[in-house]
Design an enzyme around this catalytic site. Structure first.
Site, short mmCIF file in Angstrom:
data_model
loop_
_atom_site.label_atom_id
_atom_site.label_comp_id
_atom_site.label_asym_id
_atom_site.label_seq_id
_atom_site.Cartn_x
_atom_site.Cartn_y
_atom_site.Cartn_z
N TYR A 29 0.84 -1.20 0.00
CA TYR A 29 0.00 0.00 0.00
C TYR A 29 0.88 1.25 0.00
O TYR A 29 0.62 2.22 -0.73
CB TYR A 29 -0.88 -0.05 1.24
CG TYR A 29 -1.86 1.07 1.45
CD1 TYR A 29 -2.87 1.33 0.53
CD2 TYR A 29 -1.81 1.86 2.60
CE1 TYR A 29 -3.80 2.34 0.75
CE2 TYR A 29 -2.73 2.87 2.83
CZ TYR A 29 -3.72 3.10 1.91
OH TYR A 29 -4.64 4.10 2.13
N1 LIG Z 1 -9.85 4.29 5.89
C1 LIG Z 1 -8.61 4.52 6.27
O1 LIG Z 1 -8.25 4.20 7.39
C2 LIG Z 1 -7.65 5.24 5.36
C3 LIG Z 1 -6.41 5.65 5.88
C4 LIG Z 1 -5.52 6.33 5.04
C5 LIG Z 1 -5.86 6.58 3.73
N2 LIG Z 1 -7.07 6.15 3.25
C6 LIG Z 1 -7.37 6.43 1.84
O2 LIG Z 1 -8.55 7.22 1.80
C7 LIG Z 1 -9.23 7.01 0.54
C8 LIG Z 1 -10.67 6.62 0.81
O3 LIG Z 1 -10.68 5.37 1.49
P1 LIG Z 1 -11.92 4.78 2.31
O4 LIG Z 1 -11.38 4.26 3.56
O5 LIG Z 1 -13.04 5.75 2.32
O6 LIG Z 1 -12.22 3.48 1.41
P2 LIG Z 1 -13.47 3.06 0.50
O7 LIG Z 1 -13.14 1.72 -0.02
O8 LIG Z 1 -14.73 3.23 1.27
O9 LIG Z 1 -13.44 4.14 -0.66
C9 LIG Z 1 -12.59 4.07 -1.76
C10 LIG Z 1 -13.43 4.22 -3.01
O10 LIG Z 1 -12.56 4.18 -4.15
C11 LIG Z 1 -13.20 3.45 -5.16
N3 LIG Z 1 -12.24 2.90 -6.12
C12 LIG Z 1 -11.25 1.99 -5.88
N4 LIG Z 1 -10.62 1.68 -7.01
C13 LIG Z 1 -11.20 2.41 -8.01
C14 LIG Z 1 -11.00 2.52 -9.41
N5 LIG Z 1 -10.05 1.79 -10.02
N6 LIG Z 1 -11.77 3.36 -10.12
C15 LIG Z 1 -12.74 4.09 -9.50
N7 LIG Z 1 -13.00 4.01 -8.17
C16 LIG Z 1 -12.23 3.18 -7.43
C17 LIG Z 1 -13.94 2.33 -4.41
O11 LIG Z 1 -14.97 1.74 -5.17
C18 LIG Z 1 -14.44 3.06 -3.18
O12 LIG Z 1 -15.75 3.55 -3.33
C19 LIG Z 1 -8.43 5.91 -0.18
O13 LIG Z 1 -7.53 6.50 -1.09
C20 LIG Z 1 -7.69 5.24 0.96
O14 LIG Z 1 -6.54 4.57 0.50
C21 LIG Z 1 -7.97 5.50 4.04
#
Ligand SMILES: NC(=O)c1ccc[n+]([C@@H]2O[C@H](COP(=O)([O-])OP(=O)(O)OC[C@H]3O[C@@H](n4cnc5c(N)ncnc54)[C@H](O)[C@@H]3O)[C@@H](O)[C@H]2O)c1
Length: 253
Positions: free
Chosen positions: A157
């Site tokens: 990641y």
């Molecule tokens: N949740 C955490 O603890 C956390 C921590 C650090 C960073 N993040 C980052 O925050 C962002 C949001 O994450 P989240 O936790 O809300 O997760 P989530 O899975 O709820 O949301 C991510 C969204 O991205 C979409 N997605 C993934 N691949 C895709 C593609 N190829 N084309 C179009 N859409 C795509 C998914 O369908 C999903 O709806 C992400 O970039 C994640 O890596 C999350």
């Protein structure tokens, strides 16, 4: 309804769930012309319906796999076609496949990079052209604080999110005189519905990711969205090439 982003056009990727849906709601509430995109078409439509039901303008919905160059290009084009410009791009699409490095398969490694890095790279590549021509733009990437503290099981990641962080610094310099700023919001663990569900099923599963946070809790989605909105605003005119952690102190400086 506020007016901070009145008349400004915003693309939010990964808006069908979690943090992206909350970021989209913040922009909608602040008056933006919104384009939301995600690979999950059904859930994306539901988010747009919820935004419309709250009294804000219904976002333009563009579903598709943003790790494909043509799909990313069509999303940016739809912002320009619908609203005449693109002011702000939020590269939020992503999500981790969090496991020990040697437990990954070629498929999970490739998906990790596709989801997190190619989505951001293609959307940015198309957006910068439009922004440069107009002499204005704000790009905000969602990165990860794990790039800074090397959290357990995050190596793959971090390879993807580290690319997202690094792309921002290079672009920030390259387009600094074109009115375009490029920054990263790097959260620690965030209390998304997915994280809540895991915690309900296995209360200890994510504890070590919370234990590194001096404030002793995950970030709230609104706390991440607020930082995104600040960096996307006109007020943040002299902030570029920065990775801003929203992490309760889990890394400092
Ligand atoms: N949740 C955490 O603890 C956390 C921590 C650090 C960073 N993040 C980052 O925050 C962002 C949001 O994450 P989240 O936790 O809300 O997760 P989530 O899975 O709820 O949301 C991510 C969204 O991205 C979409 N997605 C993934 N691949 C895709 C593609 N190829 N084309 C179009 N859409 C795509 C998914 O369908 C999903 O709806 C992400 O970039 C994640 O890596 C999350």
């Amino acid at each position: 309804m506020g007016s901070r982003f009145d008349g400004q056009t915003v693309v939010v990727t990964g808006a069908a769930s979690g943090i992206g849906a909350v970021i989209a709601r913040h922009f909608a509430d602040a008056g933006a012309n919104l384009v939301v995109s995600d690979i999950e078409e059904g859930r994306l439509g539901a988010v747009a319906d919820e935004i419309a039901a709250s009294g804000a303008r219904r976002p333009v919905v563009k579903a598709g796999d943003l790790s494909r160059e043509d799909v990313a290009g069509s999303v940016i084009k739809s912002a320009v076609d619908n609203f005449g410009a693109l002011d702000i791009l939020v590269n939020n699409a992503g999500g981790g496949i969090i496991k020990p490095f040697l437990d990954h398969t070629p498929d999970t490694l490739r998906t990790t990079i596709d989801r997190n890095l190619w989505t951001a790279l293609w959307c940015t590549w198309h957006a910068v052209k439009v922004m440069k021509a107009r002499g204005y733009g704000r790009i905000v990437n969602i990165g990860a604080d794990s790039v800074r503290n090397g959290l357990w099981d995050h190596a793959a990641y971090n390879a993807a999110k580290g690319g997202v962080h690094a792309m921002a610094t290079g672009l920030a310099r390259e387009f600094a005189r074109d009115g375009i700023t490029v920054n990263v919001v790097a959260p620690c663990i965030v209390e998304t519905p997915q994280v809540k569900q895991i915690t309900l099923k296995a209360p200890k599963a994510l504890q070590r990711f919370v234990d590194v946070v001096p404030m002793g809790r995950p970030a709230e989605m609104d706390e991440v969205a607020s930082m995104v909105c600040y960096l996307a605003s006109k007020e943040a005119s002299f902030v570029t090439g920065q990775v801003i952690s929203v992490n309760g102190g889990s890394t400092m400086l």
